[in-house]
Design an enzyme around this catalytic site. Structure first.
Site, PDB file in Angstrom:
ATOM      1  N   ASN A  42       0.827  -1.213   0.000  1.00 37.24           N
ATOM      2  CA  ASN A  42       0.000   0.000   0.000  1.00 37.24           C
ATOM      3  C   ASN A  42       0.860   1.261   0.000  1.00 37.24           C
ATOM      4  OD1 ASN A  42       0.618  -0.906   2.667  1.00 37.24           O
ATOM      5  ND2 ASN A  42      -0.973   0.409   3.532  1.00 37.24           N
ATOM      6  N   ILE A  43       0.384   2.263  -0.699  1.00 37.67           N
ATOM      7  CA  ILE A  43       1.092   3.536  -0.831  1.00 37.67           C
ATOM      8  C   ILE A  43       0.108   4.646  -0.480  1.00 37.67           C
ATOM      9  CG2 ILE A  43       2.353   5.072  -2.376  1.00 37.67           C
ATOM     10  CD1 ILE A  43       2.945   2.537  -4.118  1.00 37.67           C
ATOM     11  N   GLU A  44       0.380   5.312   0.639  1.00 38.18           N
ATOM     12  CA  GLU A  44      -0.546   6.352   1.111  1.00 38.18           C
ATOM     13  C   GLU A  44      -0.106   7.727   0.620  1.00 38.18           C
ATOM     14  OE1 GLU A  44      -0.866   5.681   5.347  1.00 38.18           O
ATOM     15  OE2 GLU A  44      -2.086   3.886   5.005  1.00 38.18           O
ATOM     16  N   CYS A  53      -4.263   0.649  -2.270  1.00 40.93           N
ATOM     17  CA  CYS A  53      -4.048  -0.609  -1.542  1.00 40.93           C
ATOM     18  C   CYS A  53      -3.000  -1.483  -2.223  1.00 40.93           C
ATOM     19  CB  CYS A  53      -5.346  -1.411  -1.482  1.00 40.93           C
ATOM     20  SG  CYS A  53      -6.662  -0.629  -0.557  1.00 40.93           S
ATOM     21  N   GLU A  55      -3.176  -4.618  -2.966  1.00 41.71           N
ATOM     22  CA  GLU A  55      -3.725  -5.517  -3.988  1.00 41.71           C
ATOM     23  C   GLU A  55      -3.809  -4.827  -5.341  1.00 41.71           C
ATOM     24  OE1 GLU A  55      -4.857  -4.808  -0.982  1.00 41.71           O
ATOM     25  OE2 GLU A  55      -6.286  -6.297  -0.248  1.00 41.71           O
ATOM     26  N   CYS A  86     -10.232  -4.956   0.545  1.00 40.90           N
ATOM     27  CA  CYS A  86     -11.337  -3.999   0.644  1.00 40.90           C
ATOM     28  C   CYS A  86     -12.260  -4.139  -0.571  1.00 40.90           C
ATOM     29  CB  CYS A  86     -10.802  -2.574   0.753  1.00 40.90           C
ATOM     30  SG  CYS A  86     -10.291  -1.868  -0.814  1.00 40.90           S
ATOM     31  N   CYS A  89     -10.825  -3.098  -4.047  1.00 33.87           N
ATOM     32  CA  CYS A  89      -9.891  -4.088  -4.605  1.00 33.87           C
ATOM     33  C   CYS A  89     -10.636  -5.322  -5.107  1.00 33.87           C
ATOM     34  CB  CYS A  89      -8.856  -4.481  -3.562  1.00 33.87           C
ATOM     35  SG  CYS A  89      -7.692  -3.137  -3.203  1.00 33.87           S
TER      36      CYS A  89
HETATM   37  N1  THU Z   1      -5.224  -1.424   2.665  1.00 33.27           N
HETATM   38  C1  THU Z   1      -4.697  -2.266   1.734  1.00 33.27           C
HETATM   39  O1  THU Z   1      -3.567  -2.084   1.269  1.00 33.27           O
HETATM   40  N2  THU Z   1      -5.455  -3.325   1.340  1.00 33.27           N
HETATM   41  C2  THU Z   1      -6.702  -3.594   1.797  1.00 33.27           C
HETATM   42  O2  THU Z   1      -7.345  -4.515   1.317  1.00 33.27           O
HETATM   43  C3  THU Z   1      -7.280  -2.779   2.870  1.00 33.27           C
HETATM   44  C4  THU Z   1      -6.529  -1.567   3.246  1.00 33.27           C
HETATM   45  C5  THU Z   1      -4.420  -0.288   3.081  1.00 33.27           C
HETATM   46  C6  THU Z   1      -4.957   1.056   2.633  1.00 33.27           C
HETATM   47  C7  THU Z   1      -4.377   1.983   3.665  1.00 33.27           C
HETATM   48  O3  THU Z   1      -3.082   2.368   3.247  1.00 33.27           O
HETATM   49  C8  THU Z   1      -4.261   1.133   4.920  1.00 33.27           C
HETATM   50  O4  THU Z   1      -4.385  -0.205   4.490  1.00 33.27           O
HETATM   51  C9  THU Z   1      -5.313   1.428   5.970  1.00 33.27           C
HETATM   52  O5  THU Z   1      -6.578   1.412   5.435  1.00 33.27           O
END
Ligand code: THU
Length: 129
Positions: A42-44, A53, A55, A86, A89
């Site tokens: 994941n990259i925020e 996310c 995935e 989520c 995804c």
């Molecule tokens: N996140 C994912 O990478 N995959 C998921 O299926 C659920 C959430 C990440 C998004 C965000 O960076 C962090 O988790 C918190 O929501």
């Protein structure tokens, strides 16, 4: 590639996460039909809604390199809970593999297997074909 190995790849991919806002690091490993594994983390972003996310990073890497068929996805996060993809995804994955095998793992590498069609029944499709 065994299920266990794919889960290990997802756990290792967590090291690529950029998650300074949530502190929640996720890794994914997507197995293409030709045997290639594409990983993602994941990259925020400071503008939170632009975060992506693990995935989707994995599937976009794979599709952008020409892969269209997938047989399994492992996803792993920290803690004891099995990491579940989520809703966004699920929809993106359903575009290419509506009944993908999913391996949902925790930080220890324990995992539970399910299928995308179970997590996203009656996924949106533009056409019924
Ligand atoms: N996140 C994912 O990478 N995959 C998921 O299926 C659920 C959430 C990440 C998004 C965000 O960076 C962090 O988790 C918190 O929501």
């Amino acid at each position: 590639m065994t299920d266990r190995e794919l889960v290990e790849r997802a756990l290792a991919a967590r090291s690529g996460a950029y998650a300074p806002y949530s502190g929640f690091e996720v890794g994914a490993a997507l197995l293409a039909a030709d045997g290639t594994v594409y990983t993602g983390a994941n990259i925020e972003n400071a503008s939170y809604g632009l975060s992506i996310c693990a995935e989707r990073v994995a599937v976009f890497k794979a599709v952008s390199e020409g892969r269209r068929e997938f047989t399994a996805l492992a996803v792993a996060s920290g803690g004891d809970d099995y990491c579940r993809p989520c809703g966004a995804c699920r929809q993106v994955l359903a575009e290419f593999a509506p009944d993908l095998r999913l391996l949902m793992a925790n930080a220890r590498g324990d995992f539970r297997e399910t299928r995308l069609a179970e997590l996203l029944p009656e996924a949106f499709r533009l056409r019924s074909t």
